[in-house]
Design a protein around this motif. Sequence first.
Motif, PDB file in Angstrom:
ATOM      1  N   VAL A  28       0.839  -1.193   0.000  1.00 52.83           N
ATOM      2  CA  VAL A  28       0.000   0.000   0.000  1.00 52.83           C
ATOM      3  C   VAL A  28       0.877   1.247   0.000  1.00 52.83           C
ATOM      4  O   VAL A  28       1.851   1.340   0.762  1.00 52.83           O
ATOM      5  CB  VAL A  28      -0.930   0.007   1.236  1.00 52.83           C
ATOM      6  CG1 VAL A  28      -1.787   1.267   1.257  1.00 52.83           C
ATOM      7  CG2 VAL A  28      -1.814  -1.238   1.213  1.00 52.83           C
ATOM      8  N   ALA A  29       0.532   2.202  -0.864  1.00 53.88           N
ATOM      9  CA  ALA A  29       1.316   3.431  -0.975  1.00 53.88           C
ATOM     10  C   ALA A  29       0.403   4.648  -1.023  1.00 53.88           C
ATOM     11  O   ALA A  29      -0.663   4.592  -1.628  1.00 53.88           O
ATOM     12  CB  ALA A  29       2.166   3.398  -2.243  1.00 53.88           C
ATOM     13  N   PRO A  30       0.814   5.733  -0.390  1.00 59.14           N
ATOM     14  CA  PRO A  30       0.006   6.962  -0.460  1.00 59.14           C
ATOM     15  C   PRO A  30       0.304   7.737  -1.737  1.00 59.14           C
ATOM     16  O   PRO A  30       0.490   8.949  -1.706  1.00 59.14           O
ATOM     17  CB  PRO A  30       0.438   7.734   0.795  1.00 59.14           C
ATOM     18  CG  PRO A  30       1.845   7.298   1.035  1.00 59.14           C
ATOM     19  CD  PRO A  30       1.969   5.889   0.510  1.00 59.14           C
ATOM     20  N   SER A  31       0.350   7.035  -2.849  1.00 55.31           N
ATOM     21  CA  SER A  31       0.683   7.663  -4.117  1.00 55.31           C
ATOM     22  C   SER A  31       0.230   6.777  -5.265  1.00 55.31           C
ATOM     23  O   SER A  31       0.852   5.760  -5.568  1.00 55.31           O
ATOM     24  CB  SER A  31       2.199   7.891  -4.206  1.00 55.31           C
ATOM     25  OG  SER A  31       2.528   8.354  -5.490  1.00 55.31           O
ATOM     26  N   GLY A  32      -0.871   7.166  -5.885  1.00 57.07           N
ATOM     27  CA  GLY A  32      -1.430   6.358  -6.969  1.00 57.07           C
ATOM     28  C   GLY A  32      -0.495   6.249  -8.154  1.00 57.07           C
ATOM     29  O   GLY A  32      -0.493   5.258  -8.882  1.00 57.07           O
ATOM     30  N   SER A  33       0.315   7.277  -8.328  1.00 58.14           N
ATOM     31  CA  SER A  33       1.183   7.301  -9.499  1.00 58.14           C
ATOM     32  C   SER A  33       2.199   6.160  -9.466  1.00 58.14           C
ATOM     33  O   SER A  33       2.424   5.483 -10.474  1.00 58.14           O
ATOM     34  CB  SER A  33       1.895   8.650  -9.555  1.00 58.14           C
ATOM     35  OG  SER A  33       2.611   8.772 -10.739  1.00 58.14           O
ATOM     36  N   CYS A  34       2.804   5.947  -8.284  1.00 56.40           N
ATOM     37  CA  CYS A  34       3.782   4.862  -8.161  1.00 56.40           C
ATOM     38  C   CYS A  34       3.095   3.514  -8.366  1.00 56.40           C
ATOM     39  O   CYS A  34       3.629   2.621  -9.024  1.00 56.40           O
ATOM     40  CB  CYS A  34       4.433   4.884  -6.779  1.00 56.40           C
ATOM     41  SG  CYS A  34       5.122   6.480  -6.337  1.00 56.40           S
ATOM     42  N   VAL A  35       1.910   3.391  -7.780  1.00 47.07           N
ATOM     43  CA  VAL A  35       1.182   2.131  -7.892  1.00 47.07           C
ATOM     44  C   VAL A  35       0.842   1.845  -9.357  1.00 47.07           C
ATOM     45  O   VAL A  35       1.015   0.730  -9.865  1.00 47.07           O
ATOM     46  CB  VAL A  35      -0.108   2.180  -7.039  1.00 47.07           C
ATOM     47  CG1 VAL A  35      -0.994   0.976  -7.331  1.00 47.07           C
ATOM     48  CG2 VAL A  35       0.250   2.262  -5.564  1.00 47.07           C
ATOM     49  N   TYR A  36       0.401   2.886 -10.034  1.00 48.92           N
ATOM     50  CA  TYR A  36       0.080   2.747 -11.458  1.00 48.92           C
ATOM     51  C   TYR A  36       1.311   2.291 -12.228  1.00 48.92           C
ATOM     52  O   TYR A  36       1.244   1.435 -13.107  1.00 48.92           O
ATOM     53  CB  TYR A  36      -0.412   4.101 -11.969  1.00 48.92           C
ATOM     54  CG  TYR A  36      -0.657   4.177 -13.453  1.00 48.92           C
ATOM     55  CD1 TYR A  36      -1.744   3.513 -14.047  1.00 48.92           C
ATOM     56  CD2 TYR A  36       0.158   4.953 -14.268  1.00 48.92           C
ATOM     57  CE1 TYR A  36      -1.974   3.611 -15.405  1.00 48.92           C
ATOM     58  CE2 TYR A  36      -0.072   5.057 -15.631  1.00 48.92           C
ATOM     59  CZ  TYR A  36      -1.138   4.378 -16.189  1.00 48.92           C
ATOM     60  OH  TYR A  36      -1.372   4.485 -17.533  1.00 48.92           O
ATOM     61  N   HIS A  37       2.443   2.837 -11.860  1.00 51.24           N
ATOM     62  CA  HIS A  37       3.669   2.467 -12.564  1.00 51.24           C
ATOM     63  C   HIS A  37       3.992   0.987 -12.352  1.00 51.24           C
ATOM     64  O   HIS A  37       4.347   0.277 -13.288  1.00 51.24           O
ATOM     65  CB  HIS A  37       4.846   3.334 -12.113  1.00 51.24           C
ATOM     66  CG  HIS A  37       6.054   3.167 -12.990  1.00 51.24           C
ATOM     67  ND1 HIS A  37       6.115   3.702 -14.251  1.00 51.24           N
ATOM     68  CD2 HIS A  37       7.208   2.481 -12.816  1.00 51.24           C
ATOM     69  CE1 HIS A  37       7.268   3.359 -14.810  1.00 51.24           C
ATOM     70  NE2 HIS A  37       7.949   2.625 -13.965  1.00 51.24           N
TER      71      HIS A  37
END
Lengths: 246, 188, 465
Positions: free
Chosen positions: A73-82
């Motif tokens: 889990v990350a507080p950053s959708g951009s990293c997750v999307y990557h």
Amino acid sequence: MKVALFVPCYIDQFYPQVGIATLQLLEKLGVTAHFPAQQTCCGQPLANSGCERDALPIYQHFVQTFQDYDYVVAPSGSCVYHVRKHFDKLDQTAAVQHVRGAAYDLIDFISTVLKVDTLPGAFPHKVGLHLSCHGQRGLHQANESEMTPVRDGQLRRLLASLDGIELTHLNRNDECCGFGGTFCVSEAGISARMGQDRVADHVLNGTQVLTGSDMSCLMHLEGIVRRAKMPIRVMHAAEILNGVVA
Amino acid sequence: MSASRDRILAAAQANKPDELPLPEVPLFGGDATAERFASVLAGIGGTVVWLEGLGSLVPTLQQLFPEARNTASPLFRGTVPVDAQTSTGILAEIDLAVLPGEIGVAENGAVWLPEANMLHRALPTITQHLALVLDHRRIVATMHQAYAQLPGTGGYGKFVAGPSKTADIEQSLVIGAHGARSLVVLLY
Amino acid sequence: MNHAIRADKFLLDADRTTWHDETLWFVREKRDKAVYGVPEFQELRELASQIKNHTLSRLDLYLQEFEAAAQANGVHVHWAADAAEHNAIILDIIRQQGATRVVKSKSMLTEECHLNPYLIQHGIEVVDTDLGERIIQFRDEAPSHIVLPAIHLKKEDVGDTFHTHLGTTKGESDPQRLTEAARQHLRAKFLAGQVAISGVNFAIAETGGVVVCTNEGNADLGVNLAQVHIAAMGIEKIIPRLTDLGVFTRLLARSATGQPVTTYTSHFTKPAPGKEMHIVIVDNGRTQQLGRPDFRASLKCIRCGACMNTCPVYRRSGGHSYDFTVPGPIGAILSPNIDMKKHASLPFASTLCGSCTDVCPVKIDIHTQLYKWRQVLGEANEIPASKKWGMKFMGRVLASTRVYGLGGQFARRALRLLPHGLTHATSFNAWAVARELPAPPKQSFREWYAKQPQPAPQPQPKLPA
């Protein structure tokens, strides 16, 4: 449920309070997340700059770090999307496939996995929601104006459930803020102008607290708000939600 | 045949992906009423006028276009006889062309106008004003139904949706660019 | 000269940038309204995408089917491998007529091939008859948008241009009156036109006919008054069946301008008796793009311009900042195929927000292709060396936990200790031109976390020795 916390590099260094709020909020929702200390980055800054090959060792490090967890889990959708979209460059071993599927944006995790749509607590402020493109268009965490006039989404619902909150009705609900990773320096002029326009929409419509679930957009917008000395506070949604939930 | 033709076709053949399926296009449904047609047409700058019957065509036109001196139509005796050989100079003086439309499309206000109904291919655009006469029972909901009903496109034919227009100057809508300055659909 | 530098020039006039952004956003809003009104719109996008994918997968066969049908209709079909051949074929047709006066409706292909200067150089008068194109032709500029060629100009600019070229009253800037002046001027050109050149929106393999969509009626007027019609089309304009137009005509104008359909959807299938019709089928790099699996979907484009109207970068940098016939997101994925070196900065002129992909009526994965072009450019060493080596260095740092931790500590400490004037010096910190850097915290998250009581045992990640 074994949950790892992924704290993107810039949050680790510049916004530790967002990582802390994420950890504490998950704890309050009954999830004890672990922070594997060897983690670094998802590799997106390199790949978006055209250096995907140089990012491959970072991808591998990411997979090795997180492969034994059920969720990352990350507080950053951009990293997750990557991770989800662009780790296709790795050999698709079971570990790689698992990590790609296990990566979740914090708000997505709360909504989809924990199935929490409302939270008890009060936040009596006028809040402007910034939808990050990668969370919204990439991870489908919110409706898109390209498809429908209905403004709905995971974070909007969570925020709307707070007592006393008023959500700003923006003129442009989901225009990009102009951060764009290295775009923010390689196209600094356009990036700044986009950010200024985005902030102006919030000012025009009365936002007191500007929030979102992607700290990278917020870092950029905060930089503009502080430079222009505008009366807007920028907070990651995890900070708001962690602050109000007992 | 030219060398370029062979090279292009060979390159297209060599570089194309494996064959992918051609989907069947459903007809979809939709509102096929004259009311819908009229309101959409009004939204794009055209007008619908109801005729009590084809017999009332000429008096209606006289009422709508009292100024029109040079008129051309296959439906009544206009003041200017027009056929495929009519000279450009004569065509350029036409004030009003009244032509039968074949199919109306409710979703976009378009009317199918085949070459056979035009007298001259240039007439529908060179005339200052255009009136299309359409049987309201020939209105369909969408372009899917319209194309499904077309027997073919002939040598030339077109869907006409409203008057000629442009927004090329600052996105300001101006009616009457190069073609007809106004469009009336006379429904019966 | 890269996109960022040209964009910065555009940004210098802040008010004009605001106006440009708002004008195109207005078009995007009109598009949204039209799209919301069609319940099956998303289904139509998928159908259009599949029809185009299918067509590309049989492109050579459909081209031959089209050619045979067109020839059976009495149409002359020509093939051009590149821009030079396209131009030569058209000049040849004009010369065979002994013609000198050409009227032309909008065709991005002829722009791409630089046909106008070529014909003019050979003594032919070429008049662009689309109002926007006529305006920029007078001004000797390139179009800044594929649907709205003069969208970079204000009505006062057009007024000045028409005052000079058409003798309108000085200071006249009313769009209605300016358009009327153009109508009168161009009527004379239409009436005198000997050869009419048009573009092609769709070419139907089944019938051998071509479809041209306009709002002004200039294609119809030009073609139907001239003795000869020349239609120029890229090989990707083919669609299999007449009924496929049901899908594409429902998508095109709604996506482009928010209209339910263009005013004229004209089907040119056979020449009028006694007249001639020619179709020039052009490759000019398209078969090469077809051979790039990551990028061939760009050939599905129907040139609606929706990706430009929605692009937050395009709206604030203007079409000329792309320095390519087709600007905006779609241009940024088409242009490197033509000249990778010259257009190397265009795939980077995007935040990868993805809005272009989501408005595209034929579902081209534009932002993904932008990302992939970046990789191709990186591999080809077409990105700035400083960026390349910086990224290589970052790659090493970020693949190692220890080096990463040290670097972060150093950066935060430096930010805290160095004076604001140095950390925000705009000469080497582009971030700081318009933004403050984050206030550096005393400790990083990982430093904080290390001091917390540890939670229950967690899996031990397997790391290489």
